[in-house]
Design a protein around this motif. Structure first.
Motif, PDB file in Angstrom:
ATOM      1  N   ARG A 192     -36.052  -0.135  -2.342  1.00 42.27           N
ATOM      2  CA  ARG A 192     -36.022  -0.031  -3.807  1.00 42.27           C
ATOM      3  C   ARG A 192     -36.504  -1.340  -4.409  1.00 42.27           C
ATOM      4  O   ARG A 192     -37.047  -1.368  -5.494  1.00 42.27           O
ATOM      5  N   GLU A 252     -33.000  -4.416  -1.077  1.00 41.23           N
ATOM      6  CA  GLU A 252     -32.250  -3.234  -1.515  1.00 41.23           C
ATOM      7  C   GLU A 252     -32.910  -1.979  -0.947  1.00 41.23           C
ATOM      8  O   GLU A 252     -34.069  -1.696  -1.231  1.00 41.23           O
ATOM      9  N   VAL A 266     -32.711   2.314   0.255  1.00 34.95           N
ATOM     10  CA  VAL A 266     -32.207   3.644  -0.076  1.00 34.95           C
ATOM     11  C   VAL A 266     -32.506   4.543   1.120  1.00 34.95           C
ATOM     12  O   VAL A 266     -33.531   4.380   1.782  1.00 34.95           O
TER      13      VAL A 266
END
Length: 114
Positions: free
Chosen positions: A88, A92, A94
């Motif tokens: 992301r 980070e 996902v």
């Protein structure tokens, strides 16, 4: 998943494990971009960093169908769905399981699979 698919398709002969993982990271980053999760600046940054460490970002000559078949056997496959770890942003992630085969094929072709 891409890295393990490459290793299996190449019968563990033409890539070291870390090299396959590097190509897989490049592919997952590219897939993240194609899904609109990150910008091309992050794709470029990741690939530059991998190359600085002498790691490949493109696959050696390998048949696309063999990589796809091998990927279907990966440990991240559950109920015939591949669980992808995508970006992301830097740092980070996902996890998604709705990546189409067409998306995967497009990324594998950009990585050099034929």
């Amino acid at each position: 998943t891409i890295g393990h698919g490459l290793e299996t398709a190449l019968k563990y002969r033409r890539l070291l494990h870390g090299e396959a993982v590097s190509i897989g990271i490049s592919g997952a980053t590219l897939l993240s971009y194609k899904r609109g999760l990150i910008g091309m600046d992050i794709v470029n940054r990741v690939n530059i960093l991998l190359k600085k460490f002498g790691l490949p970002t493109r696959a050696p000559r390998v048949k696309l169908e063999e990589v796809l078949r091998a990927m279907s056997l990966d440990k991240k496959v559950k109920n015939k769905l591949i669980y992808w770890i995508l970006l992301r942003s830097l740092g980070e992630t996902v996890i998604v399981n709705d990546v189409s085969e067409e998306e995967v094929v497009a990324v594998l072709k950009e990585l050099g699979c034929r």
